[in-house]
Design a protein around this motif. Structure first.
Motif, PDB file in Angstrom:
ATOM      1  N   ILE A   1       0.839  -1.206   0.000  1.00 51.15           N
ATOM      2  CA  ILE A   1       0.000   0.000   0.000  1.00 51.15           C
ATOM      3  C   ILE A   1       0.872   1.253   0.000  1.00 51.15           C
ATOM      4  N   GLN A   2       1.905   1.275   0.845  1.00 48.92           N
ATOM      5  CA  GLN A   2       2.823   2.427   0.873  1.00 48.92           C
ATOM      6  C   GLN A   2       3.543   2.565  -0.468  1.00 48.92           C
ATOM      7  N   ALA A   3       3.929   1.424  -1.050  1.00 52.75           N
ATOM      8  CA  ALA A   3       4.627   1.438  -2.343  1.00 52.75           C
ATOM      9  C   ALA A   3       3.716   2.036  -3.428  1.00 52.75           C
ATOM     10  N   LEU A   4       2.450   1.611  -3.453  1.00 54.95           N
ATOM     11  CA  LEU A   4       1.517   2.126  -4.454  1.00 54.95           C
ATOM     12  C   LEU A   4       1.292   3.628  -4.276  1.00 54.95           C
ATOM     13  N   GLU A   5       1.199   4.073  -3.021  1.00 56.78           N
ATOM     14  CA  GLU A   5       1.023   5.507  -2.758  1.00 56.78           C
ATOM     15  C   GLU A   5       2.222   6.296  -3.305  1.00 56.78           C
ATOM     16  N   GLN A   6       3.429   5.769  -3.103  1.00 52.00           N
ATOM     17  CA  GLN A   6       4.631   6.444  -3.618  1.00 52.00           C
ATOM     18  C   GLN A   6       4.635   6.466  -5.145  1.00 52.00           C
ATOM     19  N   ILE A   7       4.281   5.338  -5.750  1.00 46.37           N
ATOM     20  CA  ILE A   7       4.246   5.248  -7.220  1.00 46.37           C
ATOM     21  C   ILE A   7       3.254   6.261  -7.778  1.00 46.37           C
ATOM     22  N   ASN A   8       2.064   6.315  -7.205  1.00 48.80           N
ATOM     23  CA  ASN A   8       1.016   7.197  -7.717  1.00 48.80           C
ATOM     24  C   ASN A   8       1.290   8.678  -7.445  1.00 48.80           C
ATOM     25  N   SER A   9       2.128   8.963  -6.455  1.00 43.61           N
ATOM     26  CA  SER A   9       2.390  10.366  -6.110  1.00 43.61           C
ATOM     27  C   SER A   9       3.187  11.091  -7.197  1.00 43.61           C
ATOM     28  N   THR A  10       3.846  10.349  -8.087  1.00 37.70           N
ATOM     29  CA  THR A  10       4.684  10.979  -9.116  1.00 37.70           C
ATOM     30  C   THR A  10       4.100  10.837 -10.520  1.00 37.70           C
ATOM     31  N   ARG A  11       2.885  10.320 -10.627  1.00 39.75           N
ATOM     32  CA  ARG A  11       2.305  10.045 -11.942  1.00 39.75           C
ATOM     33  C   ARG A  11       1.072  10.900 -12.209  1.00 39.75           C
ATOM     34  N   LYS A  12       0.854  11.231 -13.482  1.00 44.11           N
ATOM     35  CA  LYS A  12      -0.378  11.936 -13.857  1.00 44.11           C
ATOM     36  C   LYS A  12      -1.566  10.994 -13.701  1.00 44.11           C
ATOM     37  N   PHE A  13      -1.419   9.761 -14.191  1.00 41.28           N
ATOM     38  CA  PHE A  13      -2.457   8.749 -14.068  1.00 41.28           C
ATOM     39  C   PHE A  13      -2.015   7.719 -13.039  1.00 41.28           C
ATOM     40  N   LYS A  14      -2.947   7.284 -12.192  1.00 41.39           N
ATOM     41  CA  LYS A  14      -2.617   6.238 -11.221  1.00 41.39           C
ATOM     42  C   LYS A  14      -2.187   4.974 -11.957  1.00 41.39           C
ATOM     43  N   MET A  15      -1.279   4.229 -11.345  1.00 41.36           N
ATOM     44  CA  MET A  15      -0.849   2.951 -11.897  1.00 41.36           C
ATOM     45  C   MET A  15      -1.941   1.916 -11.658  1.00 41.36           C
ATOM     46  N   PRO A  16      -2.402   1.221 -12.716  1.00 39.73           N
ATOM     47  CA  PRO A  16      -3.385   0.161 -12.471  1.00 39.73           C
ATOM     48  C   PRO A  16      -2.720  -0.958 -11.661  1.00 39.73           C
TER      49      PRO A  16
END
Length: 196
Positions: free
Chosen positions: A65-80
């Protein structure tokens, strides 16, 4: 025929990782990378830019969950992302939802469950991207309308034009210069600010 995806797998149990990789290969997908920690998942996701992320929630260093939050914090579109977990308690599911997960599978993962989850996730992702693009376009349109209205007001006040005349003036200027109307409006606003 089902679409094939490039997938990043993040799972700290090597047997589960091998099993998932075998299932994905059987379904015809490419496993672009493998991560054993949440931290590795973040860096691999950023460097490989896969179509999809399948990640365990309970992992060392950073949980999924923390990893996904970090990934999505730098992207225009959320990572599926599809989370897989041996746990399905309400608190964990709520955390997963708030992190932006698209799907959730409880271990052990079966081939058919994985196939269905992949199809649903990617369909939801396409719909999500369309909504985000429409929202961004609506914001841009509103911003441009405000610029044009402001520029019309400046022309009406400073050059004693009527609203229709001001609009026609800007439209002609846009056509003659091959520029968009909002660019012309921005120029009028900047000129007015410089004079003031």
């Amino acid at each position: 025929m089902e679409q094939k995806y490039s997938i990043l797998l993040a799972e700290d149990e090597s047997l589960v990782l091998l099993g998932l990789k075998a299932l994905l290969t059987q379904l015809g997908h490419l496993v672009a990378g493998e991560a054993c920690t949440g931290k590795d998942a973040v860096s691999l996701c950023n460097s490989l830019n896969p179509d999809l992320l399948i990640m365990d929630i309970k992992m060392p260093v950073l949980d999924g969950i923390q990893a996904l939050e970090q990934i999505n914090s730098t992207r225009k579109f959320k990572m599926p992302c599809i989370f897989i977990s041996a746990y399905s308690d309400d608190h964990l599911i709520e955390r997963a939802k708030s992190a932006g997960v698209f799907n959730y599978l409880v271990k052990p993962v079966r081939l058919e469950d994985l196939r269905v989850a992949l199809n649903i996730t990617m369909q939801q992702y396409r719909e999500y991207m369309q909504v985000v693009q429409e929202r961004d376009q609506a914001k841009a349109d509103l911003k441009n309308r405000k610029l044009i209205e402001r520029a019309k007001g400046i022309l009406m006040d400073n050059f004693d034009m009527k609203e229709k005349q001001a609009m026609e003036f800007m439209q002609k200027k846009a056509r003659d210069s091959h520029k968009k109307l909002n660019v012309i409006a921005q120029g009028i606003i900047q000129m007015d600010e410089a004079i003031k």
